[in-house]
Design an enzyme around this catalytic site. Structure first.
Site, PDB file in Angstrom:
ATOM      1  CB  SER A  93      -0.488  -0.135   1.187  1.00  0.00           C
ATOM      2  OG  SER A  93      -1.715  -0.673   1.027  1.00  0.00           O
ATOM      3  CE  LYS A  96      -4.894   1.499  -0.820  1.00  0.00           C
ATOM      4  NZ  LYS A  96      -4.307   0.662  -0.180  1.00  0.00           N
ATOM      5  CB  SER A 157      -4.633   1.770   3.747  1.00  0.00           C
ATOM      6  OG  SER A 157      -3.414   1.064   2.955  1.00  0.00           O
ATOM      7  CE  LYS A 259      -2.150   4.243   3.024  1.00  0.00           C
ATOM      8  NZ  LYS A 259      -2.008   3.350   3.702  1.00  0.00           N
TER       9      LYS A 259
END
Length: 416
Positions: A93, A96, A157, A259
């Protein structure tokens, strides 16, 4: 033996037996008490110091149990230390970050608005997280505001939010992925290739730790209006409250983003940023063994970085560093200096030892425009080069008329 004597004898046997039973019991309990005391001491023990090694530059750096890591200074882009920084690895992720960055830039450029409704298509819809998906949980065919979707990507997320935003901005997820890869190239992320907007497992979805640090810096620098979202600890949508997975937001007040990521193949990943005493660092951890490990390793890097480095400003922008000779100009010289702020990161205690040297282009002929690069400045400390920057003209110098140029040429002949 009379009955009285017999009773006394039996009582003696009972007492002796009781004593025999009590002695072993007391003896066995002593080690148990000692073990409990030892365990208590272990709990109170301070965390172990990280294992250190020496890198190619002779610098002592931490040893971390993961596949790759980077510690970068935000202001300069200087890599303070790293391990395997350029190997393309599954980013999970952390992908992202590019999705959210493109959304933020679209907001900044006016292509989309925070209140725009974004539809949750069948392709984007999260089916209850049955396969371990991270979800924002927008119902199928329902709409949420673009800003809610952005929070769904950054904080929760959400794979569903990532895909829905990709379709909204790129026309399709494939179209958005093309935008992601174009932006990665623009930012200089040479070891990165995106295959989807959410970071789902795909052999073609890879990024290096260095590239992800560059992306994080771009978010902080170019999406300043939206960067505070990365520090928000929770997000509620559709009656579901989800906490930010970045554990450092709850334990380190200097950390304000960015993140987390995890898949079985990618392991536990974390890109984080911390600001202390005016100095901002960015760390990237890839393929750690657990959530705790990625958080602990990030703490180690930040603590090590701030303990071992400091910022230095070798020269101020706009200040005259030297005067450069100009031929065929209405003025014989032009002041030279820096156009932009210039800072370096140096080992702790060396800021005062930084020295500079200016080298100018051998021939400077008018006209010269203010801001034109006419040389460079190099910073060193203890004989080691730390960095360099362009030196520019601090004023315009117009070209002289014909007769003045002729006069200068003749004067030049006699001066040789």
């Amino acid at each position: 033996m009379n009955s009285r004597a017999h009773s006394v004898f039996q009582l003696s046997i009972v007492l002796a037996s009781a004593l025999l039973v009590a002695v072993p019991s007391t003896a066995l309990s002593a080690p148990h008490t000692k073990q409990r005391a030892t365990a208590h001491k272990q709990k109170a023990k301070a965390p172990a110091e990280p294992t250190m090694t020496t890198d190619a530059n002779g610098q002592s750096v931490p040893v971390l149990a993961n596949k790759a890591w980077v510690l970068m200074d935000f202001n300069t882009g200087q890599i303070l230390a790293s391990s395997n920084p350029d190997e393309p690895l599954p980013p999970a992720s952390l992908t992202k970050m590019m999705t959210s960055y493109l959304v933020e830039q679209a907001l900044k450029n006016g292509k989309v608005k925070p209140t725009d409704p974004v539809t949750m298509s069948l392709n984007a819809w999260c089916r209850g997280g049955k396969e371990g998906d991270s979800c924002m949980f927008v119902p199928l065919n329902a709409q949420a505001s673009l800003m809610d979707m952005l929070r769904g990507v950054v904080i929760a997320s959400g794979n569903d939010a990532s895909k829905a935003l990709a379709e909204h901005i790129g026309g399709s997820e494939a179209g958005f992925v093309a935008m992601m890869n174009a932006e990665a190239k623009k930012l200089g992320m040479s070891k990165t290739q995106f295959a989807n907007s959410a970071g789902l497992p795909d052999p073609n979805n890879k990024a290096s730790a260095r590239d992800l640090a560059v992306l994080a810096a771009a978010i902080i620098r170019n999406s300043g209006e939206y960067y505070p979202i990365y520090a928000e600890r929770e997000f509620s949508y559709n009656g579901i409250k989800q906490g930010n997975r970045n554990a450092l937001l709850y334990t380190d007040s200097t950390v304000d983003g960015l993140k987390t990521g995890h898949t079985e193949e990618a392991g536990y990943c974390l890109t984080a940023s911390s600001k202390r005493n005016g100095m901002r660092l960015i760390s990237v951890i890839m393929n750690a063994d657990s959530k705790q490990a990625r958080a602990d390793q990030t703490r180690v890097l930040f603590n090590w970085g701030y303990a071992n480095f400091e910022a230095a400003t070798p020269a101020q922008p706009g200040a005259t560093l030297t005067s450069a000779k100009v031929t065929y100009g209405v003025a014989p010289t032009v002041n030279a200096g820096l156009a932009q702020p210039w800072s370096l990161v140096v080992p702790k205690g060396q800021a005062a030892a930084v020295k500079t040297a200016v080298t100018l282009n051998p021939v400077l002929e008018a006209p010269i425009a203010k801001g034109a690069v006419i040389g460079k400045i190099v910073a060193t400390a203890n004989g080691k080069q730390l960095g360099e920057a362009n030196v520019v003209a601090l004023a315009d110098v117009a070209r002289a008329g014909f007769f003045e140029r002729l006069r200068q040429r003749v004067a030049g002949w006699f001066s040789k």
